[in-house]
Every structure is written in structure tokens, then in C-alpha cells.
Design a protein around this motif. Structure first.
Motif, PDB file in Angstrom:
ATOM      1  N   ARG A  42      19.745  72.591  28.678  1.00 51.12           N
ATOM      2  CA  ARG A  42      19.480  71.802  29.882  1.00 51.12           C
ATOM      3  C   ARG A  42      18.202  72.186  30.620  1.00 51.12           C
ATOM      4  NH1 ARG A  42      24.868  73.353  29.868  1.00 51.12           N
ATOM      5  NH2 ARG A  42      24.479  75.045  31.360  1.00 51.12           N
ATOM      6  N   ASP A  43      17.748  73.423  30.434  1.00 49.02           N
ATOM      7  CA  ASP A  43      16.606  73.907  31.213  1.00 49.02           C
ATOM      8  C   ASP A  43      15.540  74.495  30.288  1.00 49.02           C
ATOM      9  OD1 ASP A  43      14.824  75.006  32.976  1.00 49.02           O
ATOM     10  OD2 ASP A  43      16.300  76.176  34.103  1.00 49.02           O
ATOM     11  N   PRO A  44      14.469  73.750  30.001  1.00 47.64           N
ATOM     12  CA  PRO A  44      13.425  74.244  29.105  1.00 47.64           C
ATOM     13  C   PRO A  44      12.676  75.453  29.661  1.00 47.64           C
ATOM     14  CG  PRO A  44      12.744  72.188  30.148  1.00 47.64           C
ATOM     15  CD  PRO A  44      14.191  72.381  30.477  1.00 47.64           C
ATOM     16  N   ALA A  70      10.785  76.092  21.186  1.00 44.39           N
ATOM     17  CA  ALA A  70      11.199  74.828  20.567  1.00 44.39           C
ATOM     18  C   ALA A  70      12.627  74.884  20.018  1.00 44.39           C
ATOM     19  CB  ALA A  70      10.224  74.448  19.452  1.00 44.39           C
ATOM     20  N   ILE A  71      13.018  76.017  19.455  1.00 48.94           N
ATOM     21  CA  ILE A  71      14.330  76.086  18.812  1.00 48.94           C
ATOM     22  C   ILE A  71      15.404  76.686  19.720  1.00 48.94           C
ATOM     23  CG2 ILE A  71      13.247  76.295  16.544  1.00 48.94           C
ATOM     24  CD1 ILE A  71      14.111  79.249  16.527  1.00 48.94           C
ATOM     25  N   ALA A  72      15.032  77.173  20.901  1.00 49.41           N
ATOM     26  CA  ALA A  72      15.992  77.835  21.790  1.00 49.41           C
ATOM     27  C   ALA A  72      17.233  76.999  22.087  1.00 49.41           C
ATOM     28  CB  ALA A  72      15.301  78.261  23.081  1.00 49.41           C
ATOM     29  N   PRO A  73      17.109  75.697  22.381  1.00 46.97           N
ATOM     30  CA  PRO A  73      18.326  74.918  22.658  1.00 46.97           C
ATOM     31  C   PRO A  73      19.304  74.909  21.494  1.00 46.97           C
ATOM     32  CG  PRO A  73      16.378  73.724  23.396  1.00 46.97           C
ATOM     33  CD  PRO A  73      15.894  74.894  22.592  1.00 46.97           C
ATOM     34  N   ASP A  74      18.772  74.862  20.260  1.00 46.11           N
ATOM     35  CA  ASP A  74      19.636  74.794  19.078  1.00 46.11           C
ATOM     36  C   ASP A  74      20.326  76.118  18.779  1.00 46.11           C
ATOM     37  OD1 ASP A  74      18.962  72.147  18.638  1.00 46.11           O
ATOM     38  OD2 ASP A  74      17.253  72.658  17.363  1.00 46.11           O
ATOM     39  N   ILE A  75      19.636  77.244  18.991  1.00 47.78           N
ATOM     40  CA  ILE A  75      20.226  78.523  18.582  1.00 47.78           C
ATOM     41  C   ILE A  75      20.981  79.216  19.711  1.00 47.78           C
ATOM     42  CG2 ILE A  75      18.550  78.884  16.738  1.00 47.78           C
ATOM     43  CD1 ILE A  75      17.109  80.882  18.511  1.00 47.78           C
ATOM     44  N   TYR A  76      20.606  78.942  20.960  1.00 45.77           N
ATOM     45  CA  TYR A  76      21.262  79.620  22.084  1.00 45.77           C
ATOM     46  C   TYR A  76      22.287  78.739  22.794  1.00 45.77           C
ATOM     47  CZ  TYR A  76      17.436  82.959  21.474  1.00 45.77           C
ATOM     48  OH  TYR A  76      16.548  83.873  20.958  1.00 45.77           O
ATOM     49  N   GLY A  77      22.105  77.426  22.757  1.00 45.46           N
ATOM     50  CA  GLY A  77      23.062  76.514  23.378  1.00 45.46           C
ATOM     51  C   GLY A  77      23.151  76.708  24.886  1.00 45.46           C
ATOM     52  N   VAL A 104      21.421  76.312  11.993  1.00 46.25           N
ATOM     53  CA  VAL A 104      21.224  77.267  13.085  1.00 46.25           C
ATOM     54  C   VAL A 104      21.009  78.667  12.522  1.00 46.25           C
ATOM     55  CG1 VAL A 104      22.293  78.342  15.100  1.00 46.25           C
ATOM     56  CG2 VAL A 104      22.549  75.890  14.716  1.00 46.25           C
ATOM     57  N   LEU A 105      21.812  79.050  11.533  1.00 47.19           N
ATOM     58  CA  LEU A 105      21.700  80.380  10.944  1.00 47.19           C
ATOM     59  C   LEU A 105      20.367  80.551  10.211  1.00 47.19           C
ATOM     60  CD1 LEU A 105      25.314  80.858   9.565  1.00 47.19           C
ATOM     61  CD2 LEU A 105      24.354  81.621  11.742  1.00 47.19           C
ATOM     62  N   LEU A 106      19.870  79.488   9.599  1.00 51.32           N
ATOM     63  CA  LEU A 106      18.575  79.559   8.928  1.00 51.32           C
ATOM     64  C   LEU A 106      17.451  79.835   9.915  1.00 51.32           C
ATOM     65  CD1 LEU A 106      18.800  76.689   6.268  1.00 51.32           C
ATOM     66  CD2 LEU A 106      18.574  79.148   5.829  1.00 51.32           C
ATOM     67  N   LYS A 107      17.537  79.238  11.083  1.00 53.42           N
ATOM     68  CA  LYS A 107      16.517  79.489  12.114  1.00 53.42           C
ATOM     69  C   LYS A 107      16.586  80.929  12.601  1.00 53.42           C
ATOM     70  CE  LYS A 107      16.410  74.681  13.691  1.00 53.42           C
ATOM     71  NZ  LYS A 107      16.777  73.708  14.765  1.00 53.42           N
ATOM     72  N   MET A 108      17.800  81.483  12.664  1.00 51.77           N
ATOM     73  CA  MET A 108      17.964  82.862  13.101  1.00 51.77           C
ATOM     74  C   MET A 108      17.518  83.864  12.042  1.00 51.77           C
ATOM     75  SD  MET A 108      19.011  83.653  16.118  1.00 51.77           S
ATOM     76  CE  MET A 108      19.666  85.282  15.824  1.00 51.77           C
ATOM     77  N   ALA A 109      17.559  83.479  10.775  1.00 54.54           N
ATOM     78  CA  ALA A 109      17.227  84.400   9.689  1.00 54.54           C
ATOM     79  C   ALA A 109      15.749  84.737   9.643  1.00 54.54           C
ATOM     80  CB  ALA A 109      17.669  83.818   8.350  1.00 54.54           C
ATOM     81  N   SER A 110      14.934  83.977  10.342  1.00 49.31           N
ATOM     82  CA  SER A 110      13.491  84.198  10.348  1.00 49.31           C
ATOM     83  C   SER A 110      13.057  84.822  11.678  1.00 49.31           C
ATOM     84  CB  SER A 110      12.756  82.867  10.146  1.00 49.31           C
ATOM     85  OG  SER A 110      11.373  83.017  10.426  1.00 49.31           O
ATOM     86  N   PRO A 111      12.110  85.784  11.632  1.00 43.67           N
ATOM     87  CA  PRO A 111      11.604  86.380  12.874  1.00 43.67           C
ATOM     88  C   PRO A 111      10.538  85.525  13.555  1.00 43.67           C
ATOM     89  CG  PRO A 111      10.528  87.401  10.996  1.00 43.67           C
ATOM     90  CD  PRO A 111      11.547  86.427  10.429  1.00 43.67           C
ATOM     91  N   ARG A 112      10.334  84.305  13.055  1.00 43.07           N
ATOM     92  CA  ARG A 112       9.219  83.493  13.549  1.00 43.07           C
ATOM     93  C   ARG A 112       9.282  83.276  15.059  1.00 43.07           C
ATOM     94  NH1 ARG A 112       7.991  77.171  11.907  1.00 43.07           N
ATOM     95  NH2 ARG A 112       6.148  76.918  13.263  1.00 43.07           N
ATOM     96  N   ARG A 113      10.493  83.156  15.623  1.00 45.69           N
ATOM     97  CA  ARG A 113      10.589  82.870  17.054  1.00 45.69           C
ATOM     98  C   ARG A 113      10.064  84.024  17.904  1.00 45.69           C
ATOM     99  NH1 ARG A 113      15.552  84.785  15.729  1.00 45.69           N
ATOM    100  NH2 ARG A 113      16.781  85.943  17.299  1.00 45.69           N
TER     101      ARG A 113
END
Length: 286
Positions: free
Chosen positions: A170-172, A158-165, A140-149
Motif C-alpha cells: 500500500r505504501d511505496p 520494485a519487488i518489495a510489495p510482492d515479497i514483503y506483502g 516469490v521464492l525465486l525473487k528471494m533467492a537472488s541478492p539483487r534487491r
């Protein structure tokens, strides 16, 4: 774009800051918002809309984010706190209440500590004491370390469920709506924000924060595990902790529930207990 905001870009020693003020008529001090890493000020508008409409609110893009210019060299948190104080001078505010979200929560702690006379009350949401924090899972921290989102909205969705919880699991549609409000100014500003917090911690001076402090935590936060918020509540003397049934961005997804908690906290004026002494004669039994 909301029509009741006053947008200004101000210049402070060659640094341009984009600001937005929602004017208000409340007798309460204005609420200054320190946003999360890489997050432009538009991302807090749903939260602001849930607050009492009479409350004046100040939001801004930190250097390197949104419509603010990217500095040639990075700021550290003390420098950013000083810049925020100068911004308040420019906008003619003497004292404010402060809310900080995630990365902005660290900046809010620094502001309350470095400029206590400017901060009446403090609200910390989904944040930590910095370098001593109990981290989330490495992936999760690796995904946050990049500004790609912020640079590629589809990746952010795509990564919002994993990093924001929380509700993002539940709601895309939440991730899509969030991504549509993003205004990126490039990679460098994001990396400068990461550098601002590198090695920083508030753990050794949290006990010196004397402002009344409301601490808000999500119970399904992949980025900031709940234990970090409990640590803040333990170390800050005049604090209270509320746990929200949601993830990292509960200020947005649970705005209608969280806003009343915040307004109640801001409106409270805790008075010292009044001790009335009985006359001596009343204490003497016949």
C-alpha cells in the motif's frame, strides 16, 4: 546514524563481526537480534527505537553481511550459533533474550537449542522450521533467492510489495526507506547465508526448546505462510502465537504495535501455581 549505539568490530579467529549495542538500564537481560537474510543491522533500528529505551539491545552483522567480513567457507546454523555465543563472551554477556526474524528466526531456534543456558526467552518472528516448511509461491521464492534487491536498490523497491506483502503493498515509500538503509557486502555472503539453511530443519527437536517463546506472524506474508508459525507454536511446548495484521516485515511497519507485545512478554515472570491445603478439620462436616 543514531548516536546512542556503541559500534564495535570484533575479531574471532580471523572472522570480523560488526556489532552495535544500545546500552540500557533495565533489569531485564539484553535482547540479542538475529536479522533476516542479507539484512545489515541498521535495518532493525526502527524496531529497536520502538522498544522500551531502558532495554539493552545487541545487533550484529552475520558473516558476509554489512560490515562483517565474508568467510572463505560458509557457516552452517550450528556454527553460526556457536559464533554468536562466542561474540557474547567477547562482549561480556552471560545470558540474553533472543529475537530472530525470518532467516534469523532459524538461527534463533538453533541458538536456543544449542546454547539453552545463554537464552532466557525466545521470540520468533516471520520464520519457520526450515526444510519442512510450507513454502510461499515459487515466483516469490525465486525473487528471494537472488541478492539483487540488496545490490540494486531500485530492484528492491520494485519487488518489495510482492515479497514483503502487508503495508509494502500500500505504501511505496516504505520500500524506498528500507532500501536506503541497505548496506550490501556482495553476492557471496548472501549465497553463504542460503547455504547455511540448505537442508536444515528444527522440526525434530523443537519440542526440546524449553524457553518461554513468543511467536509472531503476519497474516499477509508471501514468504512465510501463516501455517508455518502455527506449526512452530504446536511443536514448542512453552509458546504463544500472536498474528499481526501485516506482512513479512511487521517488526518494522508495525513496530509501535508489536514492541509493547514484546516488552510485556519479556517482563512477565510466570510463577507456578500455589496450592494451599485446607486443614483436615475444615473438610469434616459436623
Amino acid at each position: 546514524m543514531p548516536q546512542n549505539y556503541v559500534f564495535r568490530t570484533i575479531e574471532l579467529d580471523g572472522q570480523y563481526l560488526r556489532t552495535a549495542v544500545r546500552p540500557g538500564t533495565s533489569s531485564l537481560p539484553p535482547l540479542l537480534i538475529f536479522n533476516g537474510i542479507g539484512a545489515n543491522l541498521e535495518l532493525v533500528f526502527p524496531f529497536v527505537a520502538a522498544l522500551d529505551p531502558t532495554l539493552e539491545v545487541i545487533a550484529f552483522d552475520v558473516p558476509g553481511v554489512g560490515g562483517s567480513s565474508t568467510p572463505a567457507t560458509p557457516f552452517r546454523f550450528p556454527g553460526l550459533a556457536k559464533l554468536a555465543a562466542r561474540m557474547l563472551d567477547y562482549l561480556d554477556y552471560s545470558q540474553v533474550n533472543v529475537i530472530g526474524v525470518s532467516w534469523g528466526g532459524a538461527l534463533a531456534q538453533q541458538f536456543a537449542y544449542s546454547h539453552p543456558e545463554r537464552c532466557k526467552k525466545l521470540i520468533l518472528a516471520a520464520t519457520s522450521a526450515g526444510a519442512v516448511m510450507v513454502p510461499g509461491r515459487p515466483k516469490v521464492l525465486l525473487k528471494m533467492a537472488s541478492p539483487r534487491r540488496y545490490l540494486q536498490p531500485s530492484h528492491g523497491v520494485a519487488i518489495a510489495p510482492d515479497i514483503y506483502g502487508g503495508a509494502f503493498r500500500r505504501d511505496p515509500h516504505l520500500a524506498e526507506a528500507h532500501a536506503n538503509k541497505v548496506r550490501s557486502s556482495g553476492k557471496l555472503g548472501y549465497y553463504w547465508q542460503l547455504f547455511a539453511g540448505l537442508g536444515w530443519t528444527s522440526i525434530h527437536w523443537l519440542h526440546k526448546i524449553r524457553q518461554p517463546t513468543l511467536i509472531l506472524a503476519g497474516d499477509d506474508d508471501p514468504l512465510i505462510p501463516l501455517v508455518n508459525m502455527r506449526l512452530l507454536a504446536w511443536r514448542i511446548p512453552n509458546s504463544e502465537l500472536h498474528v499481526i495484521d501485516d506482512g513479512h516485515l511487521f517488526l518494522i511497519t508495525r513496530a509501535q504495535s508489536v514492541a509493547p507485545l514484546i516488552m510485556t512478554f519479556l517482563s512477565e515472570e510466570k510463577q507456578p501455581a500455589v496450592i494451599r491445603h485446607q486443614p483436615t478439620s475444615a473438610l469434616i462436616k459436623n
